[in-house]
Design a protein around this motif. Structure first.
Motif, PDB file in Angstrom:
ATOM      1  N   UNK A 130       1.097 -48.408  11.660  1.00 49.21           N
ATOM      2  CA  UNK A 130       2.178 -49.029  10.959  1.00 49.21           C
ATOM      3  C   UNK A 130       1.571 -49.974   9.926  1.00 49.21           C
ATOM      4  N   UNK A 131       0.330 -50.667  10.451  1.00 47.10           N
ATOM      5  CA  UNK A 131      -0.179 -51.776   9.405  1.00 47.10           C
ATOM      6  C   UNK A 131      -0.770 -50.949   8.412  1.00 47.10           C
ATOM      7  N   UNK A 132      -1.349 -49.572   8.606  1.00 52.09           N
ATOM      8  CA  UNK A 132      -1.699 -48.697   7.280  1.00 52.09           C
ATOM      9  C   UNK A 132      -0.817 -48.282   6.512  1.00 52.09           C
ATOM     10  N   UNK A 133       0.610 -48.471   7.064  1.00 46.00           N
ATOM     11  CA  UNK A 133       1.715 -47.903   6.131  1.00 46.00           C
ATOM     12  C   UNK A 133       2.312 -46.574   6.438  1.00 46.00           C
ATOM     13  N   UNK A 134       2.022 -46.127   7.616  1.00 46.38           N
ATOM     14  CA  UNK A 134       2.163 -44.610   8.067  1.00 46.38           C
ATOM     15  C   UNK A 134       3.838 -44.831   8.489  1.00 46.38           C
ATOM     16  N   UNK A 135       4.418 -43.604   8.471  1.00 44.34           N
ATOM     17  CA  UNK A 135       5.885 -43.286   8.863  1.00 44.34           C
ATOM     18  C   UNK A 135       6.102 -43.918  10.427  1.00 44.34           C
ATOM     19  N   UNK A 136       7.225 -44.704  10.582  1.00 45.88           N
ATOM     20  CA  UNK A 136       7.298 -45.093  12.046  1.00 45.88           C
ATOM     21  C   UNK A 136       7.629 -44.128  13.160  1.00 45.88           C
ATOM     22  N   UNK A 137       8.292 -43.025  12.689  1.00 48.45           N
ATOM     23  CA  UNK A 137       8.861 -42.180  13.526  1.00 48.45           C
ATOM     24  C   UNK A 137       7.538 -41.362  13.889  1.00 48.45           C
ATOM     25  N   UNK A 138       6.910 -40.807  12.984  1.00 49.40           N
ATOM     26  CA  UNK A 138       5.561 -40.019  13.284  1.00 49.40           C
ATOM     27  C   UNK A 138       4.532 -40.804  14.022  1.00 49.40           C
ATOM     28  N   UNK A 139       4.429 -42.093  13.738  1.00 43.88           N
ATOM     29  CA  UNK A 139       3.463 -42.926  14.424  1.00 43.88           C
ATOM     30  C   UNK A 139       3.936 -43.141  16.058  1.00 43.88           C
ATOM     31  N   UNK A 140       5.145 -43.246  15.964  1.00 44.65           N
ATOM     32  CA  UNK A 140       5.846 -43.480  17.357  1.00 44.65           C
ATOM     33  C   UNK A 140       5.393 -42.040  18.227  1.00 44.65           C
ATOM     34  N   UNK A 141       5.571 -40.910  17.708  1.00 43.20           N
ATOM     35  CA  UNK A 141       5.130 -39.660  18.313  1.00 43.20           C
ATOM     36  C   UNK A 141       3.629 -39.533  18.471  1.00 43.20           C
ATOM     37  N   UNK A 142       2.907 -40.089  17.653  1.00 44.20           N
ATOM     38  CA  UNK A 142       1.491 -40.138  17.751  1.00 44.20           C
ATOM     39  C   UNK A 142       1.055 -40.860  19.000  1.00 44.20           C
ATOM     40  N   UNK A 143       1.828 -42.290  19.171  1.00 46.27           N
ATOM     41  CA  UNK A 143       1.259 -42.871  20.153  1.00 46.27           C
ATOM     42  C   UNK A 143       1.699 -42.465  21.387  1.00 46.27           C
ATOM     43  N   UNK A 144       2.484 -41.661  21.811  1.00 44.90           N
ATOM     44  CA  UNK A 144       2.867 -41.331  22.956  1.00 44.90           C
ATOM     45  C   UNK A 144       1.936 -39.967  23.326  1.00 44.90           C
ATOM     46  N   UNK A 145       1.421 -39.290  22.252  1.00 46.81           N
ATOM     47  CA  UNK A 145       0.234 -38.404  22.616  1.00 46.81           C
ATOM     48  C   UNK A 145      -0.827 -39.046  22.987  1.00 46.81           C
ATOM     49  N   UNK A 146      -1.374 -40.119  22.268  1.00 38.96           N
ATOM     50  CA  UNK A 146      -2.419 -40.829  22.674  1.00 38.96           C
ATOM     51  C   UNK A 146      -2.482 -41.194  24.037  1.00 38.96           C
ATOM     52  N   UNK A 147      -1.369 -41.934  24.257  1.00 39.38           N
ATOM     53  CA  UNK A 147      -1.332 -42.550  25.645  1.00 39.38           C
ATOM     54  C   UNK A 147      -1.526 -41.664  26.850  1.00 39.38           C
ATOM     55  N   UNK A 148      -0.886 -40.431  26.591  1.00 37.80           N
ATOM     56  CA  UNK A 148      -0.873 -39.254  27.466  1.00 37.80           C
ATOM     57  C   UNK A 148      -2.495 -38.766  27.572  1.00 37.80           C
ATOM     58  N   UNK A 149      -3.151 -38.731  26.366  1.00 38.87           N
ATOM     59  CA  UNK A 149      -4.313 -38.367  26.402  1.00 38.87           C
ATOM     60  C   UNK A 149      -5.590 -39.278  26.950  1.00 38.87           C
ATOM     61  N   UNK A 150      -5.104 -40.572  27.330  1.00 42.19           N
ATOM     62  CA  UNK A 150      -6.052 -41.491  27.973  1.00 42.19           C
ATOM     63  C   UNK A 150      -7.297 -40.935  29.001  1.00 42.19           C
ATOM     64  N   UNK A 151      -6.462 -40.260  29.970  1.00 42.73           N
ATOM     65  CA  UNK A 151      -7.513 -39.640  30.910  1.00 42.73           C
ATOM     66  C   UNK A 151      -8.485 -38.844  30.587  1.00 42.73           C
ATOM     67  N   UNK A 152      -8.310 -38.272  29.436  1.00 48.70           N
ATOM     68  CA  UNK A 152      -9.258 -37.420  28.888  1.00 48.70           C
ATOM     69  C   UNK A 152     -10.604 -38.005  28.497  1.00 48.70           C
TER      70      UNK A 152
END
Length: 489
Positions: A130-152
């Motif tokens: 969001x700070x870098x100016x990315x779309x909020x909806x796309x960023x929200x989806x990306x954040x979900x993917x990242x959180x669930x990838x943490x165990x990797x």
């Protein structure tokens, strides 16, 4: 062997039988690793396909998350683990089992600490984007993917060192078989989580984590049951493991920089393509081309890792001539692989994009740049192999400096100057990559072919492994042969 003396094998060319023998050794290792790399590539393709099945927003968010995790996480962990290559391969060659075992455990400890800042970045992906100016909806989806990838992250603290640990012992088939089994289960895992259980993007991320966990479980089982556990001390004091972390870091950090500097450049190209006219088509075409280079890179990447193991093992065994033979044969193979890539990219330049899209503007851009990508691979193959040779001789810092200069002092100015300054457009970015690959390949080949004293590298290997070489029959015979040839000259 005297440090100042040139290797006698630089005068005498390799015989046909020596080349054939080395080819058998090298490709016996490289084929399983190539298969493993290709299977890993297919796993990512499957994940992207399931993201696309869920929806366009999820696909965009997943693509953003995959790019972010590659840049901030996986590239760093793969790069740090590469610091094991000279230690493990030279320790294996000198039969220093304690060092082989200790190095693995020290690298696992280093990667565990590395997961802390990486995990912090992944948790804060939403705020960063969001700070870098990315779309909020796309960023929200990306954040979900990242959180669930943490165990990797934790999975990779074992996966990456185990790959190098086994490869350095010239034991690559378990890597292929374990990846084959895990990736074979990847499609049903995705189907179960995404379609049957309706978990959406979270299911895709969790399926990738479980697939890597399956690979790690299979590799750990192999090492424990069939590995060299009888020759290694797996139960060690904390002081023994922690006390040698510093020397490992001296190899791990430059290895990490060398790999990351090249990896990150492709992400920079993706960002730059978004500033061209018709950015949607340019970014889509860039994505296709990067996937294509990833596919072609599976062979050079395997060749690089395996020649690193071969060179390190022979230097650790006190056999500089065989180490040089392994390097020369690998470079020859790299040129052949590069030539094959040039050929097919030229032949299929007008039809390749149809496998990915029906958009005419995207297909036109891919068609214009694909032969340039082929030329890039012609130079990328020997430069990647050359970097593997430098890692095998415990000189990753040299490769890191070459990558920095080639990609950021040559490639980036050329790409920006052509694409935006001279308004060449999309193909200008890829001419920038071509210039970087040429500069990198020439520099790597110069360091390997001209600046490498193989006798001196064998002596350095003795110091690195901390083992005084004994007069084993094979090493003694080679040393006597070298001295005899030097005296005759």
């Amino acid at each position: 062997m005297e440090v100042g003396n040139p290797d006698a094998s630089s005068i005498k060319a390799l015989s046909v039988s020596q080349v054939v023998e080395e080819l058998k050794e090298l490709w016996g290792l490289t084929f399983p690793v190539t298969t493993m790399n290709f299977l890993v590539f297919l796993r990512q393709v499957v994940s992207v396909l399931f993201l696309g099945r869920i929806g366009s927003l999820e696909l965009a968010g997943g693509a953003l998350a995959i790019g972010f995790t590659n840049i901030t996480g996986y590239s760093v962990m793969v790069g740090l683990a590469a610091g094991l290559e000279p230690l493990c391969s030279q320790a294996y060659g000198s039969k220093n089992w304690d060092l082989l075992c200790l190095s693995l455990q020290r690298m696992i400890l280093i990667l565990l600490f590395a997961t802390i800042p990486i995990g912090f970045l992944w948790i804060n992906l939403d705020n960063i984007m969001v700070f870098l100016g990315q779309d909020h909806q796309i960023t929200r989806m990306a954040a979900i993917y990242c959180i669930y990838s943490l165990p990797d992250l934790l999975t990779n603290t074992l996966l990456q060192p185990l790959k190098i640990f086994l490869r350095s012992q010239e034991d690559t088939k378990p890597l292929m078989y374990s990846t084959l089994v895990a990736v074979g289960l990847h499609v049903p895992l995705n189907y179960m989580m995404v379609v049957a259980l309706g978990m959406g993007m979270q299911g895709v991320a969790m399926a990738s984590v479980i697939t890597n966990l399956n690979i790690v479980g299979l590799l750990c089982g192999y090492v424990w049951v069939w590995g060299r556990k009888g020759e290694m001390r797996w139960t060690l004091k904390v002081g023994e493991v922690c006390g040698g972390v510093g020397p490992v870091m001296k190899l791990a950090i430059p290895s990490c920089l060398g790999i990351c500097l090249e990896w990150w450049w492709y992400e920079i190209v993706t960002v730059l393509s978004g500033y061209l006219s018709n950015p949607t088509s340019a970014v889509a075409a860039t994505g296709i081309l990067i996937q294509t280079t990833s596919m072609m890179y599976t062979v050079p990447l395997a060749l690089s890792g395996c020649v690193s193991s071969r060179v390190g093992k022979e230097l650790g065994s006190g056999k500089p001539r065989k180490a040089k033979a392994a390097a020369m044969v690998a470079l020859g193979c790299a040129l052949v692989v590069g030539g094959i890539n040039v050929t097919w990219t030229v032949i299929l330049r007008r039809t390749w994009a149809t496998f990915f899209t029906d958009d005419m503007s995207v297909k036109s851009l891919v068609s214009s740049a694909l032969p340039i990508i082929g030329l890039c691979e012609l130079w990328n193959s020997p430069q990647t192999t050359g970097y593997g040779i430098l890692r095998g001789t415990a000189r990753p810092a040299v490769g890191a400096r070459i990558n920095l200069g080639s990609f950021y002092l040559v490639g980036t100015p050329v790409a920006v100057g052509l694409a935006f300054g001279l308004r060449v457009g999309f193909v200008g970015l890829w001419f920038g990559l071509l210039s970087a690959q040429i500069a990198c390949a020439v520099s790597m080949l110069y360091m390997v072919l001209v600046k490498t004293d193989w006798d001196a590298e064998a002596l350095k290997a003795k110091q690195l492994t901390g083992l005084e070489m004994t007069a084993a029959n094979s090493a003694e015979e080679e040393t006597m042969g070298l001295l005899g040839e030097e005296n005759s000259h």
